[in-house]
Design a protein around this motif. Sequence first.
Motif, PDB file in Angstrom:
ATOM      1  N   VAL A 124      -7.499  -2.228  -0.480  1.00 20.81           N
ATOM      2  CA  VAL A 124      -6.870  -0.912  -0.378  1.00 20.81           C
ATOM      3  C   VAL A 124      -7.849   0.138  -0.888  1.00 20.81           C
ATOM      4  CG1 VAL A 124      -4.964   0.531  -1.195  1.00 20.81           C
ATOM      5  CG2 VAL A 124      -4.566  -1.884  -0.644  1.00 20.81           C
ATOM      6  N   ASP A 125      -8.048   1.191  -0.107  1.00 15.00           N
ATOM      7  CA  ASP A 125      -9.005   2.249  -0.445  1.00 15.00           C
ATOM      8  C   ASP A 125      -8.248   3.528  -0.797  1.00 15.00           C
ATOM      9  OD1 ASP A 125     -11.044   4.058  -0.681  1.00 15.00           O
ATOM     10  OD2 ASP A 125     -11.715   3.929   1.406  1.00 15.00           O
ATOM     11  N   PRO A 126      -7.994   3.790  -2.101  1.00 17.01           N
ATOM     12  CA  PRO A 126      -7.207   4.973  -2.472  1.00 17.01           C
ATOM     13  C   PRO A 126      -7.803   6.296  -1.999  1.00 17.01           C
ATOM     14  CG  PRO A 126      -7.395   3.455  -4.332  1.00 17.01           C
ATOM     15  CD  PRO A 126      -8.335   2.966  -3.271  1.00 17.01           C
ATOM     16  N   SER A 127      -9.099   6.325  -1.696  1.00 16.33           N
ATOM     17  CA  SER A 127      -9.708   7.582  -1.235  1.00 16.33           C
ATOM     18  C   SER A 127      -9.157   8.014   0.125  1.00 16.33           C
ATOM     19  CB  SER A 127     -11.225   7.442  -1.156  1.00 16.33           C
ATOM     20  OG  SER A 127     -11.610   6.553  -0.121  1.00 16.33           O
ATOM     21  N   ARG A 128      -8.496   7.105   0.844  1.00 16.87           N
ATOM     22  CA  ARG A 128      -7.940   7.432   2.159  1.00 16.87           C
ATOM     23  C   ARG A 128      -6.527   8.015   2.065  1.00 16.87           C
ATOM     24  NH1 ARG A 128      -8.776   2.603   6.284  1.00 16.87           N
ATOM     25  NH2 ARG A 128      -7.667   4.131   7.583  1.00 16.87           N
ATOM     26  N   TRP A 129      -5.965   8.035   0.853  1.00 18.79           N
ATOM     27  CA  TRP A 129      -4.664   8.678   0.644  1.00 18.79           C
ATOM     28  C   TRP A 129      -4.800  10.165   0.983  1.00 18.79           C
ATOM     29  CZ3 TRP A 129      -1.834   8.665  -4.769  1.00 18.79           C
ATOM     30  CH2 TRP A 129      -0.640   9.368  -4.667  1.00 18.79           C
ATOM     31  N   GLY A 130      -3.941  10.627   1.870  1.00 17.79           N
ATOM     32  CA  GLY A 130      -4.001  12.029   2.283  1.00 17.79           C
ATOM     33  C   GLY A 130      -4.757  12.253   3.569  1.00 17.79           C
ATOM     34  N   HIS A 131      -5.414  11.202   4.100  1.00 17.06           N
ATOM     35  CA  HIS A 131      -6.138  11.321   5.362  1.00 17.06           C
ATOM     36  C   HIS A 131      -5.248  10.873   6.522  1.00 17.06           C
ATOM     37  CE1 HIS A 131     -10.294  12.083   3.819  1.00 17.06           C
ATOM     38  NE2 HIS A 131      -9.722  11.629   2.714  1.00 17.06           N
ATOM     39  N   PRO A 132      -5.564  11.251   7.742  1.00 19.37           N
ATOM     40  CA  PRO A 132      -4.767  10.817   8.891  1.00 19.37           C
ATOM     41  C   PRO A 132      -4.801   9.299   9.053  1.00 19.37           C
ATOM     42  CG  PRO A 132      -6.234  12.640   9.472  1.00 19.37           C
ATOM     43  CD  PRO A 132      -6.648  12.170   8.117  1.00 19.37           C
ATOM     44  N   GLY A 133      -3.799   8.786   9.761  1.00 19.76           N
ATOM     45  CA  GLY A 133      -3.787   7.365  10.071  1.00 19.76           C
ATOM     46  C   GLY A 133      -4.919   7.010  11.025  1.00 19.76           C
ATOM     47  N   ALA A 134      -5.147   5.704  11.192  1.00 18.65           N
ATOM     48  CA  ALA A 134      -6.280   5.261  12.015  1.00 18.65           C
ATOM     49  C   ALA A 134      -5.890   4.035  12.823  1.00 18.65           C
ATOM     50  CB  ALA A 134      -7.484   4.943  11.135  1.00 18.65           C
ATOM     51  N   TRP A 135      -6.456   3.951  14.032  1.00 24.23           N
ATOM     52  CA  TRP A 135      -6.306   2.746  14.839  1.00 24.23           C
ATOM     53  C   TRP A 135      -7.291   1.711  14.354  1.00 24.23           C
ATOM     54  CZ3 TRP A 135      -2.088   2.819  17.675  1.00 24.23           C
ATOM     55  CH2 TRP A 135      -1.555   4.063  18.038  1.00 24.23           C
ATOM     56  N   SER A 136      -6.886   0.451  14.422  1.00 16.41           N
ATOM     57  CA  SER A 136      -7.718  -0.629  13.894  1.00 16.41           C
ATOM     58  C   SER A 136      -7.918  -1.677  14.973  1.00 16.41           C
ATOM     59  CB  SER A 136      -7.040  -1.229  12.654  1.00 16.41           C
ATOM     60  OG  SER A 136      -7.863  -2.170  12.032  1.00 16.41           O
ATOM     61  N   ARG A 137      -8.649  -2.742  14.620  1.00 20.06           N
ATOM     62  CA  ARG A 137      -8.942  -3.812  15.574  1.00 20.06           C
ATOM     63  C   ARG A 137      -8.323  -5.113  15.071  1.00 20.06           C
ATOM     64  NH1 ARG A 137     -14.952  -4.753  15.920  1.00 20.06           N
ATOM     65  NH2 ARG A 137     -14.781  -4.489  13.676  1.00 20.06           N
ATOM     66  N   TRP A 138      -8.061  -6.026  16.019  1.00 19.13           N
ATOM     67  CA  TRP A 138      -7.597  -7.350  15.609  1.00 19.13           C
ATOM     68  C   TRP A 138      -8.722  -8.135  14.959  1.00 19.13           C
ATOM     69  CZ3 TRP A 138      -2.889  -8.228  14.865  1.00 19.13           C
ATOM     70  CH2 TRP A 138      -1.886  -7.775  15.703  1.00 19.13           C
ATOM     71  N   GLU A 139      -9.850  -8.207  15.646  1.00 23.54           N
ATOM     72  CA  GLU A 139     -10.913  -9.120  15.240  1.00 23.54           C
ATOM     73  C   GLU A 139     -12.028  -8.385  14.514  1.00 23.54           C
ATOM     74  OE1 GLU A 139     -10.557 -12.246  15.561  1.00 23.54           O
ATOM     75  OE2 GLU A 139      -8.821 -12.258  16.899  1.00 23.54           O
ATOM     76  N   GLY A 140     -12.611  -9.046  13.524  1.00 23.02           N
ATOM     77  CA  GLY A 140     -13.854  -8.593  12.928  1.00 23.02           C
ATOM     78  C   GLY A 140     -13.734  -7.574  11.820  1.00 23.02           C
TER      79      GLY A 140
END
Length: 335
Positions: free
Chosen positions: A48-64
């Motif tokens: 968990v990266d607390p620095s991302r609190w307050g930033h927009p959501g993000a699309w992620s990948r299944w693999e890798g």
Amino acid sequence: SSYLAQLGPQAAPLGSTSAFLSRALFRAFVRLARRVPAETPLTIRELVDPSRWGHPGAWSRWEGESERTLRMLLPHLPVGQPSSAVFTRDSLIAVAKENFAHPLDRGQRARERSAARHGASFLSQQAMHARKPTDDDDDQRQRLDYALTALRVLSSQLSLAERTCRSGGTETNGIVVETAVAPHHDHGGRGEELFSKSSPSSSGDQSGDPGVFRYCYRVRVENHGSSSVRLVGRSWIFKGADGSVASCVPRWGKGVVGMEPVLEPGDVYEYYSGSTIPTREGVMEGALLFLGPSDVPERLAKLRLPTQDEMSTGNVNIPGTGTFEVQVDSLILKP
């Protein structure tokens, strides 16, 4: 039998001090690995990266996406091995033994061929190239450094597993919600200074009196189903150690981080937020509200959302609407 004998003839020659340290680190790794519950495999995840609190959501990948963490945990194995980031207790110990025994220098061409064959990322290929030692002393130093890093990574992964829950599945149209939580650390803080003691952020996920201990959470939504859905609402409750409600998002707060993302089959979406509680420990629980499913993403716009009055009752199984919820199991908040 000795550690080196267990590792076999492939183990790189080490000086007496390095061999002693390697034995100690290997045994420490195995002791940590035995903390993996027999009935619950350990999944290697990004922290968990607390620095991302307050930033927009993000699309992620299944693999890798856990590849970097996996490489830090098992740096000596060829790229593409192991093929899965999920380990039982016994499989983790077995692969750790192979990792500690593996020769550090496999040759640059072999590394490049392996990286290309397994489709490794550029960063992983660069990391593999950087592992070629210049002499025996470098070999020993690098091996010990990697072993220490592997211990740190395994410890953090075990801690993360205790702060993570997965909910949903076939009974929720193939939607799985993974929630992970971590304390919001001050830079270099210790003890009572572990947490930022500022007022709640403007993320909208707090109400009532401000707390003093801040926690950050990551919500990851995976669409394992065959139809599209839209994430349209959320509800969260944060409680202090005494069970009192410290902050909440009532049913149903609209969207997540200002968005209502559409997830088609195979999509993964994640976002960060956080809250404060008045005690060092507490509990968070909640649910996400989805619109769908629909075989055609555009049809989601034609499905009727419940009215605010209907949603205020907490009932999402309303005739004429296409909504369903995924309940998120309780998570313990602790340093």
